[in-house]
Design an enzyme around this catalytic site. Sequence first.
Site, mmCIF file in Angstrom:
data_model
loop_
_atom_site.group_PDB
_atom_site.id
_atom_site.type_symbol
_atom_site.label_atom_id
_atom_site.label_comp_id
_atom_site.label_asym_id
_atom_site.label_seq_id
_atom_site.Cartn_x
_atom_site.Cartn_y
_atom_site.Cartn_z
ATOM 1 N N CYS A 160 24.552 0.725 23.370
ATOM 2 C CA CYS A 160 23.942 0.705 22.045
ATOM 3 C C CYS A 160 24.719 -0.225 21.130
ATOM 4 C CB CYS A 160 23.895 2.120 21.456
ATOM 5 S SG CYS A 160 22.904 2.233 19.940
ATOM 6 N N CYS A 203 7.414 19.510 24.986
ATOM 7 C CA CYS A 203 7.857 20.305 26.140
ATOM 8 C C CYS A 203 8.694 21.511 25.748
ATOM 9 C CB CYS A 203 8.628 19.424 27.123
ATOM 10 S SG CYS A 203 10.083 18.601 26.429
ATOM 11 N N SER A 226 14.380 5.153 14.567
ATOM 12 C CA SER A 226 15.405 6.129 14.163
ATOM 13 C C SER A 226 15.793 5.897 12.711
ATOM 14 C CB SER A 226 16.630 6.008 15.074
ATOM 15 O OG SER A 226 16.298 6.329 16.401
ATOM 16 N N CYS A 232 16.972 30.169 17.470
ATOM 17 C CA CYS A 232 16.163 31.385 17.552
ATOM 18 C C CYS A 232 15.791 31.901 16.163
ATOM 19 C CB CYS A 232 16.909 32.455 18.335
ATOM 20 S SG CYS A 232 16.047 34.040 18.435
ATOM 21 N N CYS A 265 14.254 37.697 23.866
ATOM 22 C CA CYS A 265 13.133 36.754 23.817
ATOM 23 C C CYS A 265 11.855 37.399 24.343
ATOM 24 C CB CYS A 265 13.445 35.505 24.658
ATOM 25 S SG CYS A 265 14.618 34.363 23.897
ATOM 26 N N ASP A 279 15.957 13.900 29.813
ATOM 27 C CA ASP A 279 16.787 13.061 28.954
ATOM 28 C C ASP A 279 18.084 13.762 28.552
ATOM 29 O OD1 ASP A 279 17.536 10.958 27.299
ATOM 30 O OD2 ASP A 279 16.448 11.747 25.576
ATOM 31 N N CYS A 332 14.107 24.737 23.598
ATOM 32 C CA CYS A 332 14.600 23.798 24.610
ATOM 33 C C CYS A 332 15.778 24.403 25.376
ATOM 34 C CB CYS A 332 15.027 22.495 23.950
ATOM 35 S SG CYS A 332 15.615 21.243 25.111
#
Length: 418
Positions: free
Chosen positions: A17, A258, A123, A350, A320, A280, A333
């Site tokens: 980067c 996702c 970004s 949460c 959960c 990722d 995630c």
Amino acid sequence: MKKQLDSILIKPAGPDCNMNCTYCFYLKKSVLFPETKVHRMTEGILEEVIRQFLAQPLRELSFSWQGGEPTLMGLPFFQRAVELQQKHGSGQVVGNGLQTNGLLIDKQWAEFLNKYKFLIGLSLDGPEHIQNKYRYLRNGKGSWSRVTDSAKILLDEGVAVNALSVVNDYSVRFPEEIYTYLKSMGLEYMQFIPCVEIDPKDSSKLAPFSVAADAYGSFLCRLFDLWLADFKEGKPTTSIRFFDSVFYLYVGMPPPECTLLEECGNYVVVEHNGDVYSCDFFVEDLWRLGSVLSGNMVEMLNSKRQKSFGEKKKILPKECLDCQWLHQCRGGCTKDRIRDPKDRHLSHFCSSYKMFFQHADSRLQKLASNWKKEQARAYQTGQQESIKERAGTQKKIGRNDPCPCGSGLKYKKCCGGI
């Protein structure tokens, strides 16, 4: 059933980067590739990735180019990528998304990106004091002026641009300022990414720039109110990815994000050297699936290792499973459940999600109900038009005949009388 691979994430410059952001989690991935300090995908690997991906009998496929910073590859690399997509494609609809910090974007880049309809994720955390808090150039200076100039170049050229904004311990205080600023820039498609990382100096605690759960919950609630207040005639005027994805759930469709799915692992990540990984956020030896130089990406997607990775998401603690918001949240995630030992395998966010759904649920239900009614009306109108057309060409449907829509009424009292 065998999973289909309809999207891949490619990192052509690996972790390299041209910025030095404080909260970046990917720069340190260079330790996985010690053979060279500069990481660049060769044309041979590029072509093999594209060939394998487009060999599938799918109508629509999506390439996502990320990093590090993918524009370090130079414009000719992406021009060649499009040529190879055209060479190996067989009538498919191919989409390209490019996530960039914007530093190398100029008019030539923008013309190319617009010509081939790339979707750009830029970004940009917010106005100057927010962007420059953690997003530094390599020389230590703030990046805000460079990135805003790039945003203007892209927008002036007509490129589709999404704002990708990291929510950290500082920016979380300014939901209204960030939202208003991005809109003023013409960035009406927004994605907010909560930051939670391990402290590089002490692995037993979170990095100080990580966002606290309660603060992020408040951020989401305020952002939701701002988003809703901008509706016109019952329709949103801005797109916020998390809210859009949640709305899918409320109307009974699988969400595109996702993190809200029961099980993940529906795509793969291809590094610059052809290595393929599960996700990722899990580019690490444990979740290396193979290499495009010696294997097939579709087979890797359907491998036992990838299946195991995806199933980890639905292994949730009792708290959960007993939660009223399980269907909406699905535990968040996987990465957010393993960063901080204090979270006890619950998502770090949460309480954020509980706060948000308690705040937004009734209004999301109303939006969903209105949407379903509109869809039903549109469907009924379409059916009626179709029946009228059929009635005009089929003389056997008389005014006193039963209406072909199945209502049980005579045609003249039903669709024929509209």
